[in-house]
Structures are given as C-alpha cells and as structure tokens.
Design a protein around this motif. Structure first.
Motif, mmCIF file in Angstrom:
data_model
loop_
_atom_site.group_PDB
_atom_site.id
_atom_site.type_symbol
_atom_site.label_atom_id
_atom_site.label_comp_id
_atom_site.label_asym_id
_atom_site.label_seq_id
_atom_site.Cartn_x
_atom_site.Cartn_y
_atom_site.Cartn_z
ATOM 1 N N LEU A 42 0.830 -1.211 0.000
ATOM 2 C CA LEU A 42 0.000 0.000 0.000
ATOM 3 C C LEU A 42 0.861 1.257 0.000
ATOM 4 C CD1 LEU A 42 -2.914 -0.964 2.404
ATOM 5 C CD2 LEU A 42 -3.036 -0.551 -0.051
ATOM 6 N N GLY A 43 1.969 1.205 0.714
ATOM 7 C CA GLY A 43 2.895 2.331 0.699
ATOM 8 C C GLY A 43 3.489 2.564 -0.680
ATOM 9 N N LEU A 44 3.831 1.481 -1.385
ATOM 10 C CA LEU A 44 4.364 1.612 -2.740
ATOM 11 C C LEU A 44 3.328 2.180 -3.703
ATOM 12 C CD1 LEU A 44 6.443 -1.666 -3.218
ATOM 13 C CD2 LEU A 44 7.298 0.672 -3.058
ATOM 14 N N VAL A 45 2.078 1.766 -3.561
ATOM 15 C CA VAL A 45 1.019 2.297 -4.417
ATOM 16 C C VAL A 45 0.834 3.794 -4.151
ATOM 17 C CG1 VAL A 45 -1.461 2.207 -4.892
ATOM 18 C CG2 VAL A 45 -0.149 0.093 -4.748
ATOM 19 N N GLY A 46 0.842 4.187 -2.888
ATOM 20 C CA GLY A 46 0.742 5.609 -2.553
ATOM 21 C C GLY A 46 1.915 6.406 -3.098
ATOM 22 N N TYR A 47 3.122 5.842 -2.994
ATOM 23 C CA TYR A 47 4.309 6.501 -3.526
ATOM 24 C C TYR A 47 4.206 6.639 -5.046
ATOM 25 C CZ TYR A 47 9.208 7.344 -4.678
ATOM 26 O OH TYR A 47 10.365 7.873 -5.168
ATOM 27 N N GLY A 48 3.728 5.590 -5.711
ATOM 28 C CA GLY A 48 3.562 5.630 -7.164
ATOM 29 C C GLY A 48 2.556 6.689 -7.590
ATOM 30 N N ALA A 49 1.452 6.804 -6.850
ATOM 31 C CA ALA A 49 0.452 7.826 -7.163
ATOM 32 C C ALA A 49 1.038 9.224 -6.994
ATOM 33 C CB ALA A 49 -0.782 7.649 -6.288
ATOM 34 N N ASN A 50 1.819 9.415 -5.948
ATOM 35 C CA ASN A 50 2.460 10.706 -5.709
ATOM 36 C C ASN A 50 3.457 11.021 -6.821
ATOM 37 O OD1 ASN A 50 3.846 12.917 -4.765
ATOM 38 N ND2 ASN A 50 4.139 12.125 -2.715
ATOM 39 N N GLN A 51 4.269 10.045 -7.214
ATOM 40 C CA GLN A 51 5.255 10.261 -8.265
ATOM 41 C C GLN A 51 4.590 10.552 -9.613
ATOM 42 O OE1 GLN A 51 9.123 9.690 -8.284
ATOM 43 N NE2 GLN A 51 8.326 10.840 -6.560
ATOM 44 N N ALA A 52 3.480 9.851 -9.912
ATOM 45 C CA ALA A 52 2.771 10.095 -11.171
ATOM 46 C C ALA A 52 2.209 11.508 -11.211
ATOM 47 C CB ALA A 52 1.655 9.064 -11.360
ATOM 48 N N GLY A 53 1.647 11.967 -10.111
ATOM 49 C CA GLY A 53 1.127 13.325 -10.038
ATOM 50 C C GLY A 53 2.221 14.365 -10.185
ATOM 51 N N SER A 54 3.343 14.140 -9.536
ATOM 52 C CA SER A 54 4.465 15.075 -9.641
ATOM 53 C C SER A 54 5.021 15.112 -11.059
ATOM 54 C CB SER A 54 5.578 14.678 -8.663
ATOM 55 O OG SER A 54 5.139 14.812 -7.342
ATOM 56 N N ALA A 55 5.102 13.954 -11.697
ATOM 57 C CA ALA A 55 5.619 13.904 -13.063
ATOM 58 C C ALA A 55 4.675 14.611 -14.030
ATOM 59 C CB ALA A 55 5.814 12.454 -13.500
ATOM 60 N N ALA A 56 3.373 14.405 -13.870
ATOM 61 C CA ALA A 56 2.406 15.085 -14.739
ATOM 62 C C ALA A 56 2.481 16.589 -14.541
ATOM 63 C CB ALA A 56 0.997 14.567 -14.459
ATOM 64 N N ARG A 57 2.654 17.025 -13.302
ATOM 65 C CA ARG A 57 2.770 18.456 -13.023
ATOM 66 C C ARG A 57 4.047 19.028 -13.650
ATOM 67 N NH1 ARG A 57 0.932 17.882 -8.783
ATOM 68 N NH2 ARG A 57 2.502 17.463 -7.308
ATOM 69 N N ALA A 58 5.162 18.306 -13.541
ATOM 70 C CA ALA A 58 6.421 18.771 -14.129
ATOM 71 C C ALA A 58 6.325 18.815 -15.652
ATOM 72 C CB ALA A 58 7.571 17.864 -13.704
ATOM 73 N N GLY A 59 5.697 17.804 -16.242
ATOM 74 C CA GLY A 59 5.537 17.788 -17.694
ATOM 75 C C GLY A 59 4.645 18.914 -18.186
ATOM 76 N N ALA A 60 3.543 19.161 -17.485
ATOM 77 C CA ALA A 60 2.639 20.245 -17.880
ATOM 78 C C ALA A 60 3.315 21.597 -17.722
ATOM 79 C CB ALA A 60 1.357 20.190 -17.055
ATOM 80 N N ARG A 61 4.097 21.755 -16.673
ATOM 81 C CA ARG A 61 4.796 23.032 -16.458
ATOM 82 C C ARG A 61 5.828 23.275 -17.558
ATOM 83 N NH1 ARG A 61 4.682 28.015 -15.649
ATOM 84 N NH2 ARG A 61 6.524 28.901 -14.728
ATOM 85 N N ALA A 62 6.610 22.252 -17.884
ATOM 86 C CA ALA A 62 7.616 22.419 -18.940
ATOM 87 C C ALA A 62 6.940 22.696 -20.278
ATOM 88 C CB ALA A 62 8.485 21.170 -19.034
ATOM 89 N N GLU A 63 5.843 22.019 -20.549
ATOM 90 C CA GLU A 63 5.137 22.229 -21.810
ATOM 91 C C GLU A 63 4.460 23.598 -21.848
ATOM 92 O OE1 GLU A 63 4.591 20.978 -25.568
ATOM 93 O OE2 GLU A 63 5.563 19.744 -24.047
ATOM 94 N N SER A 64 4.039 24.117 -20.696
ATOM 95 C CA SER A 64 3.383 25.429 -20.668
ATOM 96 C C SER A 64 4.347 26.560 -21.014
ATOM 97 C CB SER A 64 2.756 25.699 -19.293
ATOM 98 O OG SER A 64 3.744 26.004 -18.333
#
Length: 109
Positions: free
Chosen positions: A21-43
């Motif tokens: 469960l901790g790994l799933v939570g970590y994965g969700a956090n990392q996916a959100g951070s990556a999407a935010r970083a990608g959207a920021r760079a693309e913006s």
C-alpha cells in the motif's frame, strides 16, 4: 512457541500488504508530480514536457508520459507501473493527468 509459529505467516502477509500500500501511494504521488512537471515544462512552450515528466520520476516506476500540449490550457498525462511484492498480484498502472494554463498564450499582439 507453537502459537507464534502458526501466527507468523499472517503477520508477514499483513506486513507485506502494508508495504505494498505504501508503494502504491508513492507511485500515485510520483505520477502526479511527473504530470505536473511535464505540464509546467510544456506550458513554457519548450516542447520538453514528456522529457521533464520522465526525468522527475524514479526510474524503477517505468514512467510512460503521454502527449503533453494544448493552448491556452496545457494537459499532461503520465502513467507509472508499481511492481507487486505480494506474489499473487501482477502490479498496478497508475495514471495521473494535470492541466495548467500556458504561460505563452496569444495576447492578440
């Protein structure tokens, strides 16, 4: 001693489930951070949204950024793969999408 030996497998399974469960939570956090970083760079109209998304995630999560783009709103989607530590499961794909305004919108000038 015999009671403890009989109860030990249950304790191990519960411990592994908590770690999973901790790994799933970590994965969700990392996916959100990556999407935010990608959207920021693309913006910023650099065209490096997927590269920024991939660079901001731990490599063992096997990040797979989707296409990032749009104007005046930039959307970026990233999927990560969370491995299973419990042998009965196959692992999970976690997808997160972030939308943010573009910094380079057309002002009509």
């Amino acid at each position: 001693m015999l009671e403890f030996a009989g109860f030990l497998p249950f304790l191990l399974v519960i411990g592994m489930a908590v770690i999973q469960l901790g790994l799933v939570g970590y994965g969700a956090n990392q996916a959100g951070s990556a999407a935010r970083a990608g959207a920021r760079a693309e913006s910023l109209n650099t065209g490096s949204g997927p590269a920024a998304a991939t660079a901001s995630v731990s490599g063992w999560l096997q990040p797979a950024p989707g296409a990032c783009g749009g104007n005046p709103l930039v959307t970026c989607t990233v999927t990560v793969r969370v491995p299973a530590i419990i042998p009965l499961f196959d692992g999970w794909n976690i997808t997160r999408t972030v939308t943010m305004p573009s910094d380079q919108t057309d002002q009509g000038s």
